[in-house]
Design a protein around this motif. Structure first.
Motif, PDB file in Angstrom:
ATOM      1  N   ARG A   1       3.668   5.459  -6.598  1.00 38.05           N
ATOM      2  CA  ARG A   1       2.928   5.431  -7.863  1.00 38.05           C
ATOM      3  C   ARG A   1       1.960   6.607  -8.008  1.00 38.05           C
ATOM      4  O   ARG A   1       2.001   7.340  -9.008  1.00 38.05           O
ATOM      5  CB  ARG A   1       2.159   4.116  -7.994  1.00 38.05           C
ATOM      6  CG  ARG A   1       1.539   3.932  -9.379  1.00 38.05           C
ATOM      7  CD  ARG A   1       0.588   2.751  -9.441  1.00 38.05           C
ATOM      8  NE  ARG A   1       0.172   2.496 -10.798  1.00 38.05           N
ATOM      9  CZ  ARG A   1      -0.722   3.203 -11.465  1.00 38.05           C
ATOM     10  NH1 ARG A   1      -1.300   4.257 -10.880  1.00 38.05           N
ATOM     11  NH2 ARG A   1      -1.052   2.912 -12.717  1.00 38.05           N
ATOM     12  N   ASP A   2       1.088   6.792  -7.029  1.00 35.15           N
ATOM     13  CA  ASP A   2       0.069   7.835  -7.140  1.00 35.15           C
ATOM     14  C   ASP A   2       0.667   9.239  -7.263  1.00 35.15           C
ATOM     15  O   ASP A   2       0.233  10.021  -8.121  1.00 35.15           O
ATOM     16  CB  ASP A   2      -0.897   7.758  -5.948  1.00 35.15           C
ATOM     17  CG  ASP A   2      -1.755   6.493  -5.988  1.00 35.15           C
ATOM     18  OD1 ASP A   2      -1.712   5.788  -7.024  1.00 35.15           O
ATOM     19  OD2 ASP A   2      -2.437   6.205  -4.987  1.00 35.15           O
TER      20      ASP A   2
ATOM     21  N   LYS B   1       0.833  -1.210   0.000  1.00 37.20           N
ATOM     22  CA  LYS B   1       0.000   0.000   0.000  1.00 37.20           C
ATOM     23  C   LYS B   1       0.866   1.257   0.000  1.00 37.20           C
ATOM     24  O   LYS B   1       0.531   2.254  -0.643  1.00 37.20           O
ATOM     25  CB  LYS B   1      -0.927   0.000   1.218  1.00 37.20           C
ATOM     26  CG  LYS B   1      -2.044  -1.040   1.135  1.00 37.20           C
ATOM     27  CD  LYS B   1      -2.950  -0.965   2.361  1.00 37.20           C
ATOM     28  CE  LYS B   1      -4.131  -1.931   2.233  1.00 37.20           C
ATOM     29  NZ  LYS B   1      -5.014  -1.875   3.432  1.00 37.20           N
TER      30      LYS B   1
ATOM     31  N   ASP C   1      -1.080  -3.841  -7.491  1.00 37.89           N
ATOM     32  CA  ASP C   1      -2.345  -3.578  -6.799  1.00 37.89           C
ATOM     33  C   ASP C   1      -3.140  -4.852  -6.546  1.00 37.89           C
ATOM     34  O   ASP C   1      -3.785  -5.000  -5.506  1.00 37.89           O
ATOM     35  CB  ASP C   1      -3.203  -2.604  -7.622  1.00 37.89           C
ATOM     36  CG  ASP C   1      -2.692  -1.179  -7.525  1.00 37.89           C
ATOM     37  OD1 ASP C   1      -1.701  -0.958  -6.808  1.00 37.89           O
ATOM     38  OD2 ASP C   1      -3.266  -0.288  -8.184  1.00 37.89           O
ATOM     39  N   SER C   2      -3.121  -5.771  -7.502  1.00 34.41           N
ATOM     40  CA  SER C   2      -3.935  -6.986  -7.386  1.00 34.41           C
ATOM     41  C   SER C   2      -3.417  -7.935  -6.309  1.00 34.41           C
ATOM     42  O   SER C   2      -4.145  -8.846  -5.879  1.00 34.41           O
ATOM     43  CB  SER C   2      -3.972  -7.719  -8.734  1.00 34.41           C
ATOM     44  OG  SER C   2      -2.695  -8.246  -9.060  1.00 34.41           O
TER      45      SER C   2
ATOM     46  N   LYS D   1       2.167   2.061  -3.471  1.00 37.82           N
ATOM     47  CA  LYS D   1       1.141   2.710  -4.294  1.00 37.82           C
ATOM     48  C   LYS D   1       0.898   4.155  -3.849  1.00 37.82           C
ATOM     49  O   LYS D   1       0.861   5.066  -4.678  1.00 37.82           O
ATOM     50  CB  LYS D   1      -0.171   1.917  -4.195  1.00 37.82           C
ATOM     51  CG  LYS D   1      -1.314   2.474  -5.033  1.00 37.82           C
ATOM     52  CD  LYS D   1      -2.548   1.591  -4.898  1.00 37.82           C
ATOM     53  CE  LYS D   1      -3.669   2.088  -5.806  1.00 37.82           C
ATOM     54  NZ  LYS D   1      -4.109   3.458  -5.519  1.00 37.82           N
TER      55      LYS D   1
END
Length: 467
Positions: free
Chosen positions: A122-123, A115, A144-145, A118
């Motif tokens: 990434r975000d 998490k 993510d998956s 991400k």
């Protein structure tokens, strides 16, 4: 750059200890203590290794003051739950509970790190347009998956935990959940391409500056982005170790024993399958980036290779840097070049079939830089860690003197070459035995069918290595 992609020696998940980054091999591998320079990359052990990369120590832009590192506290089952219960259990059962708790705690840590990757990397990079969405999708791929997959296991483990903190059975949970790990196939197979793209994007001023700021922030625990992206592989290869520890402390008559045995067989098969597919993916990746100066350099042994035993950067005796690939049946010597903003490998001389390859370990000081061999020339650092490979075919003679980064790296190369030779000899021996059996069958048949041709005896010879 250099590295080696199933000895399970580098199985630890990222720690808070800061280590010297290694230069750029998969192998899905890791799985090798820090060295002064780029290590050999061994394939076929890809899951047992992290794929590390060269990082420039000089940050772009404004210097950022070091921040206090946020460390992750390690927890033990006996320190987390009722201590009174511990006095009622045997030492074996306490160790069993510790192993089960470590499995659960590891899932929680993994979820937090995925998490974080991400949310913190990434975000923001997408929002700030530091990288395109397409590039980020290539680098982070299906990360993510994986989060809901591990949240599911953590939820099941917590449900199985009794109010006093102990857990009676986990084997049935693992047997039911482990098949989900097959989704790791695509993620691990994409790691080589993801790593290459990330390395390339780090040359961009904005990307480098962003990643450097993240590295120096408390949340990173001094781990770079690739360490977070490699955490799933790190976790995958730890499952067999955790299960082995549980089995070690689970009596044979325990109700959970049968399910744990089944789970161990499942995870070993899953890891082996992912490792094979990751190795083949890495092999394809580098084969596609080979550049041929002339059509005569193309070799069917390269095209048919599915295994890249090892590869890495070596220097010759003229101090030129070469990138050498040892495929299952052929050794390929290249020079790293950039083409269309991609790192590619231009062939340097003809590929060398492994079956015809001769090798020799050279003593320190035996190589004269610039060309010739002579005994006891010097013991300086510049003439250490050399080995020689030779290829003779008809009137053709091809000789290479390679210098590894250190003695350990040289020994890895020699071991890989020796193992590749043994594999070829074994395959040829097996093929010869098959032909002999076929010939014997044909001989028996020809006595009954005079019109059949008599079998022909075939002799196979291989060159012995220089010892």
């Amino acid at each position: 750059t250099v590295f080696i992609l199933v000895c399970v020696c580098d199985l630890q998940e990222p720690s808070t200890k800061r280590v010297k980054p290694l230069s750029r091999v998969t192998s899905l591998a890791s799985l090798i203590p820090p060295v002064k320079a780029a290590p050999l990359k061994r394939i076929g052990q890809t899951l047992q290794r992290s794929i590390s990369f060269r990082s420039d120590c000089r940050p772009w832009g404004r210097q950022i003051a070091p921040a206090i590192t946020k460390r992750r506290d390690s927890k033990l089952w006996s320190e987390t739950f009722d201590l009174a219960l511990g006095h009622m259990l045997s030492s074996t059962e306490i160790k069993r509970q510790e192993a089960i708790f470590e499995l659960s705690q590891g899932e929680q840590d993994l979820i937090e790190d995925l998490k974080l990757a991400k949310k913190a990397y990434r975000d923001p990079m997408l929002k700030l347009s530091i990288m395109t969405e397409h590039e980020l999708n290539q680098i982070f791929f299906t990360l993510d998956s994986l989060i809901p997959l591990h949240e599911d296991l953590l939820s099941r483990l917590r449900e199985a935990r009794k109010p006093d903190g102990s857990t009676d059975h986990v084997g049935h949970i693992l047997v039911d959940w482990l098949p989900c790990l097959e989704t790791y196939n695509s993620y691990c197979s994409n790691q080589v391409a993801a790593k290459a793209l990330l390395d390339h994007k780090k040359q961009d001023h904005r990307v480098h500056d962003f990643l450097q700021r993240c590295l120096e922030s408390p949340f990173s625990r001094k781990l770079d982005l690739w360490s977070f992206l490699d955490i799933p592989r790190s976790r995958l290869v730890k499952y067999p170790l955790l299960l082995r520890e549980m089995l070690k402390h689970t009596p044979n008559d325990h109700p959970d024993r049968q399910h744990l045995d089944e789970a161990m067989n499942m995870i070993q098969s899953i890891v082996a399958d992912i490792n094979t597919q990751t190795g083949e993916s890495e092999c394809r990746y580098y084969k596609e980036r080979l550049l041929y100066l002339e059509s005569g350099q193309r070799d069917l042994l390269i095209d048919s290779s599915r295994i890249l035993s090892c590869h890495g950067e070596l220097k010759n005796n003229r101090r030129a840097k070469l990138h050498v690939f040892l495929f299952q049946d052929v050794l390929v010597v290249t020079r790293a070049v950039t083409q269309n903003e991609q790192l590619c490998y231009q062939l340097h001389r003809q590929p060398i079939p492994v079956r015809d390859l001769e090798w020799e370990d050279l003593q320190d000081g035996e190589v004269r830089l610039g060309g010739s061999i002579r005994g006891a020339f010097s013991h300086s650092e510049r003439t250490k860690n050399f080995f020689r490979v030779v290829f003779r075919s008809g009137g053709q003679l091809q000789t290479h003197c390679f210098q590894a980064s250190d003695a350990f790296n040289k020994q890895q190369w020699l071991n890989c070459i020796r193992q590749a030779k043994e594999a070829v000899w074994s395959a040829e021996s097996g093929a010869a035995q098959t032909r002999d059996r076929s010939m014997m069958h044909s001989t028996d048949a020809s006595s009954e069918c005079p019109q059949m041709l008599s079998p022909v005896t075939v002799c196979c010879c291989t060159s012995e290595p220089l010892q």
